[in-house]
Design an enzyme around this catalytic site. Structure first.
Site, short mmCIF file in Angstrom:
data_model
loop_
_atom_site.label_atom_id
_atom_site.label_comp_id
_atom_site.label_asym_id
_atom_site.label_seq_id
_atom_site.Cartn_x
_atom_site.Cartn_y
_atom_site.Cartn_z
N GLY A 17 0.81 -1.23 0.00
CA GLY A 17 0.00 0.00 0.00
C GLY A 17 0.84 1.27 0.00
CB SER A 49 -5.86 1.40 13.53
OG SER A 49 -6.71 2.48 13.87
CB SER A 63 -0.06 3.89 -4.60
OG SER A 63 -1.28 3.77 -3.90
CE1 TYR A 76 -8.46 -0.03 9.78
CE2 TYR A 76 -9.18 1.27 11.67
CZ TYR A 76 -8.25 1.00 10.68
OH TYR A 76 -7.11 1.76 10.60
CB ALA A 77 -11.53 -1.61 16.11
CB ALA A 78 -12.49 -6.85 15.71
CB ALA A 79 -9.40 -6.75 11.33
CE LYS A 80 -5.36 -1.54 10.55
NZ LYS A 80 -4.26 -1.76 9.58
CG ASN A 113 0.84 1.25 4.87
OD1 ASN A 113 0.59 1.98 5.83
ND2 ASN A 113 0.41 1.53 3.64
#
Ligand SMILES: NC(=O)c1ccc[n+]([C@@H]2O[C@H](COP(=O)([O-])OP(=O)(O)OC[C@H]3O[C@@H](n4cnc5c(N)ncnc54)[C@H](OP(=O)(O)O)[C@@H]3O)[C@@H](O)[C@H]2O)c1
Length: 249
Positions: A18, A138, A20, A151-155, A85
């Site tokens: 990631g 995050s 770019s 998102y938070a749980a995956a992080k 990233n």
């Protein structure tokens, strides 16, 4: 001399996912300035910071990850520094309204992409008894917003995994660390906060103690430190870079 100091990544081969735009692009620029050879990835972008090679592949599935690894072997010949990233998610009004597919997508993008990439690249580092892996998490994990619970749980899963992987690889000379950013001014970050503000007006009102949002370079500096020889006695750690927003006891 570079912003980071001496060219301390001279001779190092770095893969940054990631890269770019946003934080990834700042990491790529920092590594290039410090002498590394850099391959970066994106799903749709066709250009990367000048001096870096780019492979276009979607990290959300095994096939895309394998494409990236193949490109890393072709372009770099191996990977000494791996910066994972890529990440993000679409917010929803309520946690219970997040559909199954989006839970899976959040896990694929923010967690499993790293698991898959590490499983293919860490063995080479282990054989060479040298390597540095940095996962980008995050600060959403500290006070998980319901709109971004996937998102938070995956992080959070990524951070737990990162510590365990560090324990496995430490005896083999490979270091694994995490950088946990707060609010950073990037295209992805700005877009996400706009969508979130529509769902929950005022959510972004809390001031950042250090007085501003982060710049991508604030996060890149932490990533470069952990990837460099300066952090040679640091593994299984995480560096929170959030302007003091989240108070951790
Ligand atoms: N910005 C913030 O406020 C903030 C805060 C905390 C944590 N973070 C974390 O920091 C990391 C970088 O965030 P950012 O704000 O710099 O992101 P960004 O501006 O959205 O950039 C994301 C990068 O990842 C690539 N990408 C997105 N989806 C992909 C996919 N499925 N496969 C391959 N590449 C993909 C994008 O390229 P394409 O669009 O071309 O695919 C782009 O290069 C993420 O892990 C994010 O969760 C950011």
């Amino acid at each position: 001399m570079t912003a980071f100091g001496i060219r301390e990544f001279e001779g190092k081969r770095a893969l940054v996912t990631g890269g770019s735009r946003g934080i990834g692009a700042a990491v790529v620029r920092g590594l290039l300035d410090a002498g590394a050879q850099v391959l970066t990835t994106a799903r749709t972008a066709t250009s990367a910071p000048e001096g870096a090679s780019l492979v276009t592949a979607d990290v959300r599935g095994r096939a895309g990850v394998e494409e990236i690894v193949e490109a890393a072997h072709d372009v770099l010949g191996g990977v000494d520094v791996l910066v994972e990233n890529v990440g993000g998610a679409q917010p929803h009004e309520q946690a219970t309204a997040i559909p199954d597919e989006e839970w899976q997508e959040a896990l694929d993008l923010n967690f499993l992409a790293s698991v898959r990439l590490d499983s293919l690249l860490a063995p080479g580092m282990r054989e060479r008894r040298s390597g540095a892996i940095v996962h980008v998490s995050s600060a959403a994990i500290y006070s998980p917003p319901p709109q971004f619970l996937h998102y938070a749980a995956a992080k959070m899963a990524l951070e737990t995994y990162s510590r365990g992987l560090a324990a496995e690889l430490a005896p083999h000379g490979v270091r694994v660390n995490t950088v946990t950013p707060g609010r950073v001014a990037t295209p992805g970050g700005e877009q996400t906060r706009r969508q979130w503000a529509q769902l929950e007006p005022g959510q972004d009102a809390a001031p950042v103690p250090l007085g501003r949002e982060g710049a991508p370079e604030d996060i890149a500096n932490a990533v470069l430190f952990l990837a460099s020889g300066r952090a040679q006695w640091v593994t299984g750690s995480k560096l929170v870079v959030d302007g003091g927003e989240f108070h951790r006891g």
